[in-house]
Enzyme design. Structure first.
Site, PDB file in Angstrom:
ATOM      1  N   PHE A  63       1.001  -1.856   0.022  1.00  0.00           N
ATOM      2  CA  PHE A  63      -0.018   0.219   0.301  1.00  0.00           C
ATOM      3  C   PHE A  63       0.835   1.454  -0.347  1.00  0.00           C
ATOM      4  CE2 PHE A  63      -2.959   3.124   1.599  1.00  0.00           C
ATOM      5  CZ  PHE A  63      -4.524   3.016   0.912  1.00  0.00           C
ATOM      6  N   ASP A 100       0.519  -4.582   8.924  1.00  0.00           N
ATOM      7  CA  ASP A 100      -0.469  -4.344   8.727  1.00  0.00           C
ATOM      8  C   ASP A 100      -1.611  -4.868   7.879  1.00  0.00           C
ATOM      9  OD1 ASP A 100      -2.467  -2.094   7.351  1.00  0.00           O
ATOM     10  OD2 ASP A 100      -0.959  -0.749   6.540  1.00  0.00           O
ATOM     11  N   TYR A 134     -11.524   2.363   9.819  1.00  0.00           N
ATOM     12  CA  TYR A 134     -13.146   2.662   9.124  1.00  0.00           C
ATOM     13  C   TYR A 134     -13.353   1.550   7.801  1.00  0.00           C
ATOM     14  CZ  TYR A 134      -9.053   4.868   6.089  1.00  0.00           C
ATOM     15  OH  TYR A 134      -7.853   5.229   4.998  1.00  0.00           O
ATOM     16  N   LYS A 135     -12.493   0.833   7.732  1.00  0.00           N
ATOM     17  CA  LYS A 135     -12.701  -0.337   6.611  1.00  0.00           C
ATOM     18  C   LYS A 135     -13.676  -1.049   7.363  1.00  0.00           C
ATOM     19  CE  LYS A 135      -8.833   0.605   3.996  1.00  0.00           C
ATOM     20  NZ  LYS A 135      -7.222   0.699   4.037  1.00  0.00           N
ATOM     21  N   ARG A 155     -11.951  -4.238  -7.747  1.00  0.00           N
ATOM     22  CA  ARG A 155     -11.855  -4.600  -6.307  1.00  0.00           C
ATOM     23  C   ARG A 155     -13.588  -4.744  -6.029  1.00  0.00           C
ATOM     24  NH1 ARG A 155      -8.785  -2.285  -2.019  1.00  0.00           N
ATOM     25  NH2 ARG A 155     -10.579  -1.081  -2.004  1.00  0.00           N
TER      26      ARG A 155
HETATM   27  C1  LIG Z   1      -6.504   1.553   4.181  1.00  0.00           C
HETATM   28  C2  LIG Z   1      -5.223   1.732   4.390  1.00  0.00           C
HETATM   29  C3  LIG Z   1      -4.514   2.344   4.349  1.00  0.00           C
HETATM   30  C4  LIG Z   1      -4.854   3.621   5.195  1.00  0.00           C
HETATM   31  O1  LIG Z   1      -3.811   4.495   6.078  1.00  0.00           O
HETATM   32  P1  LIG Z   1      -4.659   5.999   5.998  1.00  0.00           P
HETATM   33  O2  LIG Z   1      -3.247   6.675   7.514  1.00  0.00           O
HETATM   34  O3  LIG Z   1      -6.071   6.056   6.818  1.00  0.00           O
HETATM   35  O4  LIG Z   1      -4.590   6.711   5.452  1.00  0.00           O
HETATM   36  C5  LIG Z   1      -2.707   2.344   4.943  1.00  0.00           C
HETATM   37  N1  LIG Z   1      -2.087   0.974   5.192  1.00  0.00           N
HETATM   38  C6  LIG Z   1      -2.514   0.002   4.606  1.00  0.00           C
HETATM   39  C7  LIG Z   1      -2.405  -1.258   3.923  1.00  0.00           C
HETATM   40  C8  LIG Z   1      -4.437   0.236   3.768  1.00  0.00           C
HETATM   41  O5  LIG Z   1      -5.520  -0.541   3.596  1.00  0.00           O
END
Ligand SMILES: *Cc1c(COP(=O)(O)O)cnc(C)c1O
Length: 412
Positions: A127, A197, A222-223, A371
């Site tokens: 990511f 992560d 938030y997911k 997705r």
């Molecule tokens: C959604 C997501 C993030 C989000 O990071 P934010 O700091 O909330 O923008 C980080 N890493 C992964 C792997 C994600 O899927």
């Protein structure tokens, strides 16, 4: 299962032990929401809770709420609700900051502890924020570097120079799930730490941090946890490492005695040292509602449903959209993937737009991925059946093939 009919999908819903949870979420009529892995749906109880915190606590009790309503301890309390979802002890998890900021804190802390080791090892295509933050964190330390090798070569690439392995457990695009136990064990054998992560794992698949002897983790609120847009994230630090690690963001909330207002920094004992500033109470209150729902669920049912939903989707796509040029990017082995499925297609962008206009909300990930996320708490088997039915019609009629669907907006 691949010739499953609508009636058979409905029969699966009737036997689903989680079927009662769908009604706990506000989902617009006519929408099949396959994007809960990007922004989880709104729990029906959230607006009332926020109103209460705003009107009664903030509005009525004002500053006394920090004590009276336990505002000060919300990062720990909500961390304690996340802990069972990720196989951690309550005193190992905090709900705080964003995933990006938590990554920075833990990468920098690990680099410092592991000195003179200087390599952070990750994979290309991780990511973006994970790679960007890692590169920023190594840039702050004179001789540290970020190295990336393909995911299946990680174990072989761990050597005595590696301070930290940084991986996303379930890949945001492909949905592939790393073997947390094997990678952690291999890293430990070489003296490296691992930071996981869990953004696409927490709340969707079984995670057992303690069982894997995991060191560090972060994840998103938030997911799948349904904490709302920009919800506070979480971080995990194994108990055995807490006293040995130092947060680089030495804010007052991580101080041993913040309300003595002294000039010198002294880290709080335990996990609290990884706090930085004043907790965002409204965001935490919303996240708490999302997490309370998980308290009512047998997590095994979530894992089983995640695997059944994604298998059903893959089977139906192959049976009904097989000739339309989709390539399955996600592992076919249900135990090796998370709760979303990605299909590569040259025209993924306009196809995704055509789906959204017909009420099927998935998302597009550049350059060519469609997705679809399947949220065990509120996605039904009928949703999966209908989504594939609509997709097959879009493909057969080429309804996606218009200039309007090709036009791009800022957030994809
Ligand atoms: C959604 C997501 C993030 C989000 O990071 P934010 O700091 O909330 O923008 C980080 N890493 C992964 C792997 C994600 O899927």
């Amino acid at each position: 299962m691949n010739t499953l009919t609508l009636d058979e999908a409905r029969a699966l819903d009737a036997g689903d032990p989680l079927r009662g949870f769908r009604d706990r979420f506000q989902l617009p009529e006519g929408v099949i929401y396959l994007d809960g892995n990007s922004l989880g749906a709104l729990p029906k109880a959230t607006p009332g809770r926020i109103t209460e915190v705003v009107a009664q606590q903030w509005g009525g009790d004002l500053i006394s709420s920090w004590n009276r309503h336990g505002w000060m301890n919300m990062p720990q309390k909500i961390g304690g609700l996340i802990a069972p979802l990720i196989g951690a002890k309550p005193n190992e998890v905090l709900a705080t900051d964003s995933t990006s900021v938590n990554l920075y804190k833990l990468i920098a802390a690990a680099l410092s502890l592991q000195h003179p080791r200087k390599v952070v090892l990750s994979e290309p295509g991780n990511f973006p924020t994970d790679l960007y933050v890692a590169s920023g964190a190594v840039g702050m330390s004179a001789d540290a570097t970020l190295k990336t090798v393909p995911g299946d070569e990680i174990i072989d690439a761990i050597d005595e120079d590696v301070a930290l392995v940084l991986l996303t457990h379930v890949h945001y695009k492909s949905g592939r799930m790393h073997d947390m136990a094997a990678i952690t064990q291999a890293a430990h054998a070489k003296g490296a730490l691992v930071l996981w992560d869990l953004s696409h794992s927490a709340g969707a698949v079984k995670v057992d941090l303690n069982g894997c002897d995991a060191d560090l983790a972060v994840g998103c609120g938030y997911k799948y946890l349904n904490g709302g847009p920009g919800a506070p994230a979480f971080l995990y630090v194994a108990e055995r490492l807490q006293e040995r690690l130092q947060s680089p963001l030495t804010g007052w909330m991580g101080h041993a005695a913040p309300f003595e207002f002294g000039d010198d920094y002294a880290p709080a004992p335990g996990i609290n040292r990884f706090l930085c500033g004043t907790p965002p109470i409204l965001g935490l209150a919303a996240l708490e509602v999302g997490l309370e729902l998980f308290g009512e669920v047998d997590f095994k049912a979530i894992t089983v449903k995640s695997q059944t939903l994604t298998t059903l989707f893959i089977d139906l796509i192959e049976a009904r959209c097989g000739e339309h040029g989709f390539e399955l990017v996600t592992p076919r082995d249900a135990a090796a993937r998370g709760s979303h499925v990605s299909l590569a297609h040259r025209e993924a962008y306009p196809i995704c737009q055509a789906l959204i206009e017909r009420g099927v909300v998935g998302d597009f990930r550049a350059p060519d991925i469609l997705r679809c996320g399947f949220t065990p708490l509120y996605t039904s088997y009928e949703d999966v059946w209908r989504a594939v039915d609509i997709l097959s019609e879009i493909m057969e009629t080429r309804a996606w093939d218009t200039d309007a669907y090709r036009a791009r907006s800022a957030v994809t």
